[in-house]
Design a protein around this motif. Structure first.
Motif, PDB file in Angstrom:
ATOM      1  N   ALA A   9       0.778  -1.386   0.351  1.00 33.27           N
ATOM      2  CA  ALA A   9       0.197   0.039  -0.134  1.00 33.27           C
ATOM      3  C   ALA A   9       0.868   1.202   0.385  1.00 33.27           C
ATOM      4  CB  ALA A   9      -1.151  -0.085   1.079  1.00 33.27           C
ATOM      5  N   GLU A  31      10.129  -0.100   8.115  1.00 32.72           N
ATOM      6  CA  GLU A  31      11.066  -0.902   8.747  1.00 32.72           C
ATOM      7  C   GLU A  31      11.803  -2.013   8.702  1.00 32.72           C
ATOM      8  OE1 GLU A  31       9.176  -2.467  13.228  1.00 32.72           O
ATOM      9  OE2 GLU A  31       7.872  -2.921  11.258  1.00 32.72           O
ATOM     10  N   GLU A  32      11.343  -2.094   6.998  1.00 30.97           N
ATOM     11  CA  GLU A  32      11.886  -3.642   6.961  1.00 30.97           C
ATOM     12  C   GLU A  32      13.669  -3.096   6.067  1.00 30.97           C
ATOM     13  OE1 GLU A  32       9.723  -7.323   5.147  1.00 30.97           O
ATOM     14  OE2 GLU A  32       8.466  -5.786   5.769  1.00 30.97           O
ATOM     15  N   ARG A  39       4.092  -9.318  -1.267  1.00 29.97           N
ATOM     16  CA  ARG A  39       4.218 -11.268  -0.122  1.00 29.97           C
ATOM     17  C   ARG A  39       3.938 -11.571  -0.800  1.00 29.97           C
ATOM     18  NH1 ARG A  39       6.301  -8.410   4.248  1.00 29.97           N
ATOM     19  NH2 ARG A  39       5.354  -6.559   4.643  1.00 29.97           N
ATOM     20  N   LYS A  44       4.846 -19.202  -2.369  1.00 31.21           N
ATOM     21  CA  LYS A  44       4.263 -19.450  -3.727  1.00 31.21           C
ATOM     22  C   LYS A  44       5.751 -19.914  -4.548  1.00 31.21           C
ATOM     23  CE  LYS A  44      -0.448 -17.551  -3.953  1.00 31.21           C
ATOM     24  NZ  LYS A  44      -0.397 -15.969  -3.273  1.00 31.21           N
ATOM     25  N   VAL A  77       8.879   4.142  12.667  1.00 33.14           N
ATOM     26  CA  VAL A  77       8.537   5.749  12.930  1.00 33.14           C
ATOM     27  C   VAL A  77       8.379   5.338  14.005  1.00 33.14           C
ATOM     28  CG1 VAL A  77       6.565   7.436  12.636  1.00 33.14           C
ATOM     29  CG2 VAL A  77       7.879   6.099  10.084  1.00 33.14           C
ATOM     30  N   ILE A 104       0.972   0.865   7.470  1.00 34.65           N
ATOM     31  CA  ILE A 104       1.337  -0.207   8.928  1.00 34.65           C
ATOM     32  C   ILE A 104       1.510  -1.758   8.421  1.00 34.65           C
ATOM     33  CG2 ILE A 104       2.438   2.308  10.055  1.00 34.65           C
ATOM     34  CD1 ILE A 104       0.579   2.159  11.909  1.00 34.65           C
ATOM     35  N   ARG A 125       5.885 -14.016   6.964  1.00 35.07           N
ATOM     36  CA  ARG A 125       5.149 -12.642   6.640  1.00 35.07           C
ATOM     37  C   ARG A 125       6.353 -11.722   5.956  1.00 35.07           C
ATOM     38  NH1 ARG A 125       0.465  -9.666   6.224  1.00 35.07           N
ATOM     39  NH2 ARG A 125       0.525  -7.842   5.751  1.00 35.07           N
ATOM     40  N   ASP A 268      -4.010  -3.603   4.836  1.00 34.93           N
ATOM     41  CA  ASP A 268      -4.032  -4.347   5.974  1.00 34.93           C
ATOM     42  C   ASP A 268      -4.712  -3.394   6.961  1.00 34.93           C
ATOM     43  OD1 ASP A 268      -3.003  -6.016   4.256  1.00 34.93           O
ATOM     44  OD2 ASP A 268      -1.859  -7.174   5.475  1.00 34.93           O
ATOM     45  N   SER A 285      -5.476  -7.653   1.978  1.00 32.83           N
ATOM     46  CA  SER A 285      -5.123  -8.722   0.287  1.00 32.83           C
ATOM     47  C   SER A 285      -4.621  -7.177  -0.708  1.00 32.83           C
ATOM     48  CB  SER A 285      -6.883  -8.356  -0.743  1.00 32.83           C
ATOM     49  OG  SER A 285      -6.649  -7.272  -1.059  1.00 32.83           O
ATOM     50  N   VAL A 286      -3.642  -7.964  -1.539  1.00 38.10           N
ATOM     51  CA  VAL A 286      -3.230  -6.604  -2.202  1.00 38.10           C
ATOM     52  C   VAL A 286      -4.160  -5.978  -3.708  1.00 38.10           C
ATOM     53  CG1 VAL A 286      -1.840  -6.814  -4.278  1.00 38.10           C
ATOM     54  CG2 VAL A 286      -1.310  -8.248  -3.141  1.00 38.10           C
ATOM     55  N   PHE A 313      -9.546 -11.263  -5.056  1.00 39.05           N
ATOM     56  CA  PHE A 313      -8.323 -12.307  -3.497  1.00 39.05           C
ATOM     57  C   PHE A 313      -7.945 -13.391  -4.997  1.00 39.05           C
ATOM     58  CE2 PHE A 313      -6.132 -15.022  -0.908  1.00 39.05           C
ATOM     59  CZ  PHE A 313      -5.477 -14.085  -0.270  1.00 39.05           C
TER      60      PHE A 313
HETATM   61  C1  LIG Z   1       2.708 -15.342   2.372  1.00 35.93           C
HETATM   62  C2  LIG Z   1       2.142 -13.992   1.828  1.00 35.93           C
HETATM   63  C3  LIG Z   1       0.719 -14.686   0.958  1.00 35.93           C
HETATM   64  C4  LIG Z   1       0.368 -13.473   0.345  1.00 35.93           C
HETATM   65  N1  LIG Z   1      -0.811 -14.489  -0.907  1.00 35.93           N
HETATM   66  C5  LIG Z   1      -1.561 -13.073  -1.239  1.00 35.93           C
HETATM   67  C6  LIG Z   1      -2.564 -13.889  -2.452  1.00 35.93           C
HETATM   68  O1  LIG Z   1      -2.456 -14.334  -2.938  1.00 35.93           O
HETATM   69  N2  LIG Z   1      -3.123 -12.299  -2.738  1.00 35.93           N
HETATM   70  C7  LIG Z   1      -3.648 -11.390  -1.917  1.00 35.93           C
HETATM   71  O2  LIG Z   1      -4.274 -10.981  -2.399  1.00 35.93           O
HETATM   72  N3  LIG Z   1      -3.482 -11.307  -0.641  1.00 35.93           N
HETATM   73  C8  LIG Z   1      -2.071 -11.592  -0.050  1.00 35.93           C
HETATM   74  N4  LIG Z   1      -1.062 -11.550   0.575  1.00 35.93           N
HETATM   75  C9  LIG Z   1      -1.842 -10.523   1.086  1.00 35.93           C
HETATM   76  C10 LIG Z   1      -1.226  -8.959   0.766  1.00 35.93           C
HETATM   77  O3  LIG Z   1       0.215  -9.000   1.115  1.00 35.93           O
HETATM   78  C11 LIG Z   1      -1.759  -8.082   1.910  1.00 35.93           C
HETATM   79  O4  LIG Z   1      -2.626  -7.769   2.048  1.00 35.93           O
HETATM   80  C12 LIG Z   1      -0.542  -6.573   1.523  1.00 35.93           C
HETATM   81  O5  LIG Z   1       0.900  -7.062   1.607  1.00 35.93           O
HETATM   82  C13 LIG Z   1      -1.018  -5.733   2.472  1.00 35.93           C
HETATM   83  O6  LIG Z   1      -0.054  -3.842   2.028  1.00 35.93           O
HETATM   84  P1  LIG Z   1       0.369  -3.461   3.279  1.00 35.93           P
HETATM   85  O7  LIG Z   1       0.609  -2.338   2.658  1.00 35.93           O
HETATM   86  O8  LIG Z   1      -1.225  -3.397   3.562  1.00 35.93           O
HETATM   87  O9  LIG Z   1       1.127  -3.800   4.628  1.00 35.93           O
HETATM   88  P2  LIG Z   1       2.418  -4.648   4.364  1.00 35.93           P
HETATM   89  O10 LIG Z   1       2.373  -5.323   2.841  1.00 35.93           O
HETATM   90  O11 LIG Z   1       2.526  -5.726   5.843  1.00 35.93           O
HETATM   91  O12 LIG Z   1       3.592  -3.297   4.647  1.00 35.93           O
HETATM   92  C14 LIG Z   1       3.485  -2.935   5.911  1.00 35.93           C
HETATM   93  C15 LIG Z   1       4.846  -1.741   5.920  1.00 35.93           C
HETATM   94  O13 LIG Z   1       5.275  -1.674   6.885  1.00 35.93           O
HETATM   95  C16 LIG Z   1       5.566  -1.847   7.755  1.00 35.93           C
HETATM   96  N5  LIG Z   1       5.884  -0.775   8.869  1.00 35.93           N
HETATM   97  C17 LIG Z   1       4.365  -1.358  10.367  1.00 35.93           C
HETATM   98  N6  LIG Z   1       5.069  -0.448  10.698  1.00 35.93           N
HETATM   99  C18 LIG Z   1       6.152   0.333  11.016  1.00 35.93           C
HETATM  100  C19 LIG Z   1       6.753   1.552  11.475  1.00 35.93           C
HETATM  101  N7  LIG Z   1       5.847   1.830  13.047  1.00 35.93           N
HETATM  102  N8  LIG Z   1       7.688   2.249  10.812  1.00 35.93           N
HETATM  103  C20 LIG Z   1       7.940   1.917   9.853  1.00 35.93           C
HETATM  104  N9  LIG Z   1       7.460   0.925   9.059  1.00 35.93           N
HETATM  105  C21 LIG Z   1       6.455   0.002   9.797  1.00 35.93           C
HETATM  106  C22 LIG Z   1       6.297  -3.069   7.466  1.00 35.93           C
HETATM  107  O14 LIG Z   1       7.620  -3.499   8.590  1.00 35.93           O
HETATM  108  C23 LIG Z   1       5.796  -3.543   6.468  1.00 35.93           C
HETATM  109  O15 LIG Z   1       6.672  -3.163   6.068  1.00 35.93           O
HETATM  110  C24 LIG Z   1      -0.648 -12.347   1.396  1.00 35.93           C
HETATM  111  C25 LIG Z   1       0.524 -11.757   2.657  1.00 35.93           C
HETATM  112  C26 LIG Z   1       1.777 -12.873   3.170  1.00 35.93           C
HETATM  113  C27 LIG Z   1       2.392 -12.728   3.682  1.00 35.93           C
END
Ligand SMILES: Cc1cc2nc3c(=O)[nH]c(=O)nc-3n(C[C@H](O)[C@H](O)[C@H](O)COP(=O)(O)OP(=O)(O)OC[C@H]3O[C@@H](n4cnc5c(N)ncnc54)[C@H](O)[C@@H]3O)c2cc1C
Length: 399
Positions: A9, A31-32, A39, A44, A77, A104, A125, A268, A285-286, A313
């Motif tokens: 996101a 953070e990473e 992900r 897969k 952060v 986050i 994760r 998320d 979800s993505v 999804f």
């Molecule tokens: C193994 C796996 C397989 C998946 N397969 C699918 C799939 O097939 N289809 C699908 O639709 N979805 C899938 N998903 C779910 C999808 O990847 C997530 O819904 C999506 O990544 C959410 O994006 P996001 O940016 O909200 O969160 P994230 O991708 O989790 O990113 C959040 C980021 O914020 C960082 N962060 C958190 N707190 C802080 C802070 N205080 N300061 C700085 N950085 C911070 C974290 O380290 C992280 O890198 C899968 C997830 C996983 C783990």
């Protein structure tokens, strides 16, 4: 704009702002340590060794320079100071913002049984988690997967395809119970059993000891690797400490804005009003991460529109693709189109006779039409859904 969280996101918010011709500074803080990555492949193709780190990165390094996105990796952060509009890193460094986007994400739920802290117990994760599991898979022979949801089953399929002995332990009485209809759970149970995966339903882990996992059904499994996939928890603490309202996620309105009009939350971590859920919800979800990021970028660029993207999804297990569109929770009427024995069928979910969702196994056409029908709110009756002679595309064209 400052974006906290450089995942799916956060990355998309930065990229979409530039596509919106937003030309003020953008700081993306994650953070990473790695470049932003996707992900889904981690459970897969990446786990199977078919993809490497470069394949999962969302963009190469140069992209951020070329688009003047100030990417700060490996930095957490720890505080939002709303009074003077700034965020603070663990290093003490501060970044002022005009608009803050919280992206986050979520973190894994941990198993709390005796032995859960042992070295052979892994969670999936992050990229680092996946690299660690991939290394372990090289030598592991007996694997117990805790959790029969999407991630657990995808990992089980990969491990079994590598010739490992795999047992899946699921607390509920069927696989993927929160997400799909029983007919789909049954199909996946047959699929995994057919490939030699052992499945324990309505069973929980009682204890993990070196080399063994003890289950509530009295059985014990040899395990030199235990992979736990029992869901995630939204990261809300940063927002909560900043005085923002949180529930199951950071609470936002239909424009994905928190109660502080300068702060958005997406992906998320965001609990948002969703027209397809008929209430506030949080979606992992993505699609949700990407579309919410686009929505916020458009809002910041002055093209404010409420978030109303159709949820979708997918999951890949062995040679089967399941594609899901809509939100099936609370559906009362289910119709199956096609025959599960043909390994090509869809389940149509209805709430109060309105189409709510479609889950398709190896029927991408149903999925694509479904996205359009749901987006347009096109009427479809359960009888029409069941009638294979009716071309669903014709309804879409009428609409
Ligand atoms: C193994 C796996 C397989 C998946 N397969 C699918 C799939 O097939 N289809 C699908 O639709 N979805 C899938 N998903 C779910 C999808 O990847 C997530 O819904 C999506 O990544 C959410 O994006 P996001 O940016 O909200 O969160 P994230 O991708 O989790 O990113 C959040 C980021 O914020 C960082 N962060 C958190 N707190 C802080 C802070 N205080 N300061 C700085 N950085 C911070 C974290 O380290 C992280 O890198 C899968 C997830 C996983 C783990």
């Amino acid at each position: 704009v400052v974006i906290v969280g450089a995942g799916q996101a956060g990355f998309q918010a930065a990229a979409s702002l530039r596509m919106e011709a937003y030309d003020a500074p953008i700081t993306l803080i994650g953070e990473e340590p790695s470049l932003p990555y996707q992900r889904p492949p981690l459970s897969k193709g990446f786990l199977e060794g078919k993809q490497n780190v470069g394949n999962v990165e969302l963009r190469p390094d140069a992209y951020y320079r070329d688009h003047k996105i100030d990417l700060i990796s490996g930095s957490e952060v720890i505080r939002i100071n709303r009074a003077n509009r700034s965020v603070e890193l663990r290093s003490g460094q501060r970044f002022p913002y005009e608009t803050l986007i919280l992206a986050i994400g979520s973190r894994v739920r941990k198993l709390s049984v005796k032995g859960a802290e042992l070295d052979e117990v892994c969670y999936l994760r992050t990229l680092d988690d996946a690299i660690r599991i991939r290394q372990r898979l090289e030598t592991a022979r007996d694997i117990v997967v805790v959790g029969g949801g999407f991630i657990g089953l995808e990992v089980a399929a990969v491990a079994r395809s590598m010739g490992k002995s795999v047992a899946v332990v699921e607390a509920q009485s069927r696989l993927m119970p929160r997400a799909v209809a029983p007919v789909i759970s049954d199909f996946y149970q047959e699929l995994h059993l057919g490939h030699g995966v052992q499945i324990h339903l309505a069973t929980v882990v009682r204890e993990i000891a070196a080399g063994q996992v003890f289950l509530s059904d009295g059985s014990a499994h040899k395990a030199d690797l235990v992979i736990v996939g029992i869901g995630v928890l939204p990261n809300v603490e940063l927002a909560q400490d900043g005085g923002l309202t949180v529930a199951d996620g950071i609470v936002v309105d239909e424009y994905l804005r928190t109660e502080d009009s300068n702060i958005y939350a997406i992906g998320d971590c965001a609990q948002h009003p969703n027209p397809f859920a008929g209430q506030s919800t949080r979606i992992e979800s993505v699609q949700n991460a990407v579309d919410q990021a686009r929505c916020v970028a458009a809002n910041i660029a002055g093209r404010g529109e409420p978030y109303r993207a159709v949820p979708w999804f997918w999951t890949d297990q062995f040679d089967i693709k399941l594609q899901m569109v809509g939100l099936s929770g609370g559906s009362v009427h289910l119709v199956t189109r096609g025959n599960p024995t043909s390994r090509k069928f869809s389940v149509f979910y209805f709430k109060e006779d309105r189409l709510a969702a479609i889950d398709s196994i190896n029927r991408p056409g149903d999925h694509l039409v479904g996205r359009k029908l749901l987006a347009a709110g096109t009427a479809l009756t359960p009888d029409q859904a069941a009638d294979e002679r009716l071309d669903l595309k014709s309804l879409q064209q009428q609409a």
